[in-house]
Design an enzyme around this catalytic site. Structure first.
Site, short mmCIF file in Angstrom:
data_model
loop_
_atom_site.label_atom_id
_atom_site.label_comp_id
_atom_site.label_asym_id
_atom_site.label_seq_id
_atom_site.Cartn_x
_atom_site.Cartn_y
_atom_site.Cartn_z
CB SER A 20 -2.63 -3.10 -2.58
OG SER A 20 -1.91 -2.32 -2.81
CG HIS A 79 0.73 -0.92 0.90
ND1 HIS A 79 1.19 -2.20 0.84
CD2 HIS A 79 0.41 -0.91 -0.07
CE1 HIS A 79 1.30 -2.63 -0.50
NE2 HIS A 79 0.51 -1.88 -0.90
#
Length: 201
Positions: free
Chosen positions: A107, A132
């Protein structure tokens, strides 16, 4: 009068010692270990260490020492990620930053790994990389949700912009990659292929 002055000085010393302890500044500011969540506390420690490193080199004639930033994180808050990102770019005006991804870089951590000086970004062979879409759990009145979604989209765009700027991927490639699943996992070799890192450590 003298006793009052002594008490004031004592309070100042305790406060300064407490602040120093809370910041957890490393003894060697040229080697920084960022382990754990990207949150306000951890980001503050990292930023303080980077600024100390930058100031230390600015006061010496020899400014060829690279900052080594080891990263292992599941990710965290976008605001703190961008705070670290901006400081990294500021430090890089004068010195290189070697980023080393170990364990897991996910992330928000992916942007930080990629933001190192190109050619000096390393990754562990068994490091897990994951990107993501920005996650939101906003609930409430429809106008509140709509307002927050606009901000989420802005943050998502800023994340993609930063990743595109510091990797081999275009904005379109990043968006396509994110559509592969909720969490898109990459091997160390794939991270190098996409320009997130440069070499296996």
């Amino acid at each position: 009068m003298s006793q009052d002055t002594d008490k004031v000085e004592e309070v100042k010393e305790v406060k300064e010692a407490t602040e120093q302890e809370e910041l957890q500044i490393p003894d060697d500011p040229s080697m920084l270990f960022f382990m754990g969540e990207v949150n306000e506390e951890n980001a503050t420690n990292a930023i303080a260490a980077m600024m100390m490193y930058n100031e230390a080199l600015a006061s010496t004639k020899d400014s060829n020492d690279d900052l080594q930033l080891y990263i292992s994180t599941h990710g965290g808050e976008a605001d703190e990620m961008f705070a670290m990102y901006d400081v990294m770019k500021y430090v890089q005006r004068n010195n290189d930053i070697v980023t080393i991804g170990i364990g897991k870089v996910m992330s928000a951590g992916v942007v930080l790994l990629a933001a190192g000086t190109k050619g000096k970004r390393k990754i562990g062979k068994n490091c897990r990389v994951m990107i993501h879409n920005v996650i939101t759990g906003q609930m409430g009145a429809i106008n509140t949700v709509e307002h927050e979604m606009k901000e989420v989209k802005r943050i998502q765009k800023a994340y993609i912009d930063a990743l595109a700027e510091n990797s081999n991927m275009t904005h379109t490639q990043i968006r396509k990659l994110m559509k592969r699943g909720e969490n898109v996992y990459l091997s160390a070799e794939e991270a190098i292929k996409y320009g997130i890192a440069d070499e296996i450590m």
